[in-house]
Motif scaffolding. Structure first.
Motif, PDB file in Angstrom:
ATOM      1  N   ALA A  66       0.765  -1.551  -0.006  1.00 28.33           N
ATOM      2  CA  ALA A  66      -0.070  -0.081   0.292  1.00 28.33           C
ATOM      3  C   ALA A  66       1.206   1.036   0.122  1.00 28.33           C
ATOM      4  O   ALA A  66       1.717   1.372   1.051  1.00 28.33           O
ATOM      5  CB  ALA A  66      -0.520  -0.025   1.216  1.00 28.33           C
ATOM      6  N   MET A 170     -11.604   0.118   9.604  1.00 28.89           N
ATOM      7  CA  MET A 170     -11.906   0.601   7.964  1.00 28.89           C
ATOM      8  C   MET A 170     -13.602   0.011   7.780  1.00 28.89           C
ATOM      9  O   MET A 170     -13.507  -0.351   6.432  1.00 28.89           O
ATOM     10  CB  MET A 170     -10.931  -0.191   6.835  1.00 28.89           C
ATOM     11  N   PHE A 204     -10.982  -4.836   3.562  1.00 29.69           N
ATOM     12  CA  PHE A 204     -10.240  -4.018   4.210  1.00 29.69           C
ATOM     13  C   PHE A 204     -10.239  -3.845   5.056  1.00 29.69           C
ATOM     14  O   PHE A 204     -11.633  -3.083   5.580  1.00 29.69           O
ATOM     15  CB  PHE A 204      -9.023  -3.070   3.741  1.00 29.69           C
ATOM     16  N   SER A 207      -6.106  -1.784  10.203  1.00 24.29           N
ATOM     17  CA  SER A 207      -5.341  -1.298  10.817  1.00 24.29           C
ATOM     18  C   SER A 207      -4.315  -1.593  11.856  1.00 24.29           C
ATOM     19  O   SER A 207      -4.633  -0.542  12.828  1.00 24.29           O
ATOM     20  CB  SER A 207      -4.362  -0.429   9.456  1.00 24.29           C
ATOM     21  N   GLY A 287       1.331  -1.623   4.314  1.00 25.49           N
ATOM     22  CA  GLY A 287       2.361  -0.181   4.566  1.00 25.49           C
ATOM     23  C   GLY A 287       3.262  -0.627   5.194  1.00 25.49           C
ATOM     24  O   GLY A 287       3.696  -0.534   5.170  1.00 25.49           O
ATOM     25  N   ARG A 288       2.681   0.149   6.232  1.00 27.47           N
ATOM     26  CA  ARG A 288       3.790   0.331   7.210  1.00 27.47           C
ATOM     27  C   ARG A 288       4.228  -0.561   7.674  1.00 27.47           C
ATOM     28  O   ARG A 288       5.880  -0.884   7.702  1.00 27.47           O
ATOM     29  CB  ARG A 288       3.191   1.007   9.288  1.00 27.47           C
TER      30      ARG A 288
HETATM   31  C1  LIG Z   1      -6.911   0.294   1.701  1.00 25.22           C
HETATM   32  C2  LIG Z   1      -6.139   0.529   2.364  1.00 25.22           C
HETATM   33  N1  LIG Z   1      -5.127  -0.233   1.940  1.00 25.22           N
HETATM   34  C3  LIG Z   1      -3.890  -0.361   3.084  1.00 25.22           C
HETATM   35  C4  LIG Z   1      -3.214   0.428   3.767  1.00 25.22           C
HETATM   36  C5  LIG Z   1      -2.201   0.763   4.666  1.00 25.22           C
HETATM   37  O1  LIG Z   1      -2.654   0.468   5.948  1.00 25.22           O
HETATM   38  P1  LIG Z   1      -0.687   0.212   6.525  1.00 25.22           P
HETATM   39  O2  LIG Z   1       0.158   0.984   6.335  1.00 25.22           O
HETATM   40  O3  LIG Z   1      -2.028   0.530   8.177  1.00 25.22           O
HETATM   41  O4  LIG Z   1      -0.608  -1.612   7.140  1.00 25.22           O
HETATM   42  C6  LIG Z   1      -4.680   1.057   4.298  1.00 25.22           C
HETATM   43  C7  LIG Z   1      -4.702   1.844   5.529  1.00 25.22           C
HETATM   44  O5  LIG Z   1      -5.223   3.161   6.148  1.00 25.22           O
HETATM   45  C8  LIG Z   1      -6.110   1.188   3.314  1.00 25.22           C
HETATM   46  O6  LIG Z   1      -6.560   2.193   4.115  1.00 25.22           O
END
Ligand SMILES: Cc1ncc(COP(=O)(O)O)c(C=O)c1O
Length: 409
Positions: A66, A170, A204, A207, A287-288
């Motif tokens: 992400a 979410m 999703f 997170s 992502g993170r």
């Molecule tokens: C649809 C979607 N994908 C991926 C992410 C990435 O989340 P993270 O960085 O916590 O893994 C988010 C974060 O809000 C999201 O809304």
């Protein structure tokens, strides 16, 4: 004194006590970059992290990045070689993802407010739209019709559950994201009738969760929901994007996610899945967890002062680059990110100081009453977990400060 979060494993000092990032001295990196503040991203840590994920997860599950977590172009190009797909959240991110070398067919776009030009750019590129509403589906079909193209369309499902313990929920209840689960079957049938290339589901639920059991439970619910929807539709989703949720330990007492436990539970869930999903592919979208620990923010002390008995280290950085670390990006109670004096890394603490930024707002605090070795004007402060939601998720133009430098080593 207030504690700070745990410094990610793997960081060490050279014999002089200077923090090393990717094998380079922090002060040499700052010199090389030409100025501070500076984000340094360690590519070896990115490689290790992805390998760790792949070792833990069932091989049939793909890894999507992400890119909202960190869209720095060199990092993106590096990640494009390591992962199976990118998730983008805007037309701007789509452009950057395409420029990174990631094949268009492995890019998907989720976001609740896609404009017509963003729908058009995605369809033209041949990337997938994760549709967030019936209205958006209508617009995508109509734009594809005008372009004479078959659109790749998945449906983002708003599940009736959320990810327990997650920092950001979410799913579950009324949400701007995704199509309510009950409305998904009729929408997918409409996409199929219209001749779209239906790509499956994107689900999703949340997170920044650290509890493997909670993530595993959500994944089991997600697979069950995908099967239930597929049976109602009477078709196998080519891809079930299970979302993400794996967080990182930012704060005192936080423990890393047990990735092996998540992987083992997911393997068991997939082994017993409903036959309608037998030929589906699965993906996780992170992502993170992939990039946060690989980033360090280096900022220089420009002033050391005392006020009413409290010592302040005033730096050339601040919340305009590190909004989350300052506690102003979705946190209820401000707590300290992991922090260190770069030139005295691993040395015992000698004093309690507050590390603040250069902005004239009391919100601009990078470390609140933290115990650190003694440091002075000109020395570097290192703030860890800066690889995600740092540079691109902070108001860099506030007070005319401008962006921080970034390098990938
Ligand atoms: C649809 C979607 N994908 C991926 C992410 C990435 O989340 P993270 O960085 O916590 O893994 C988010 C974060 O809000 C999201 O809304």
């Amino acid at each position: 004194m207030k504690p700070h979060g745990p410094i990610p494993p793997g960081f060490r000092a050279d014999p002089d006590g200077m923090l090393l990032i990717g094998g380079d001295r922090a002060d040499a990196l700052a010199d090389m970059a030409g100025d501070t503040p500076l984000f340094v991203y360690d590519s070896a840590m990115l490689t290790t992290r992805v390998a760790e994920w792949r070792a833990a997860m069932p091989t049939e599950v793909q890894l999507h990045y992400a890119m909202k977590a960190n869209p720095y172009p060199p990092l993106l190009a590096f990640m494009a070689q390591l992962v199976d797909g990118f998730d983008v959240a805007s037309g701007g991110e789509l452009k950057a993802a395409l420029a990174s070398g990631m094949p268009a067919g492995d890019i998907s776009f989720a976001g609740p407010g896609k404009r017509d030009r963003e729908l058009e750019a995605t369809i033209t590129a041949g990337s997938t739209l994760n549709l967030e509403s019936a209205g958006e589906a209508d617009r995508a079909l109509s734009i594809a019709g005008h372009l004479g193209l078959t659109p790749s369309l998945a449906v983002r499902v708003n599940p009736d559950f959320d990810l327990k313990g997650s920092g950001m929920k979410m799913g579950g209840g009324a949400k701007p994201f995704g199509v309510d689960a009950a409305d998904v079957p009729s929408l997918v049938r409409r996409l199929l009738d219209a001749g779209a290339d239906w790509q499956g589901f994107h689900i999703f639920a949340g997170s920044q969760a650290l509890d493997a059991a909670a993530i595993a439970e959500t994944q089991a619910q997600t697979v069950a929901l995908a099967a239930q929807l597929a049976n109602k539709i009477g078709a196998t989703p080519p891809l079930v994007n299970l979302g993400g949720g794996m967080g990182v330990p930012y704060f005192p007492g936080d423990k890393p996610v047990d990735a092996a436990a998540v992987g083992n539970a997911l393997a068991a869930t997939l082994a017993t899945r409903d036959p309608i999903l037998a030929d589906s592919r699965f993906a996780m979208e992170l992502g993170r967890w992939l990039v946060a620990e690989a980033g360090v923010y280096l900022t220089r002390i420009v002033n050391r002062k005392t006020s009413h008995g409290e010592t302040f280290l005033v730096t050339d950085g601040g919340l305009h680059h590190q909004l989350a670390a300052s506690g102003n990006f979705g946190t209820v109670i401000r707590r300290n990110y992991p922090i260190a004096v770069a030139g005295r890394f691993g040395v015992d603490a000698e004093e309690t100081v507050s590390v603040v930024g250069c902005l004239c707002t009391p919100l601009d605090r990078l470390g609140d009453q933290v115990a650190l070795p003694r440091s002075d004007v000109g020395e570097l402060i290192a703030l860890f977990l800066a690889g995600a939601y740092g540079a691109s998720a902070s108001p860099a133009t506030f007070l005319g400060q401008g962006a921080a430098r970034e390098i990938l080593v």
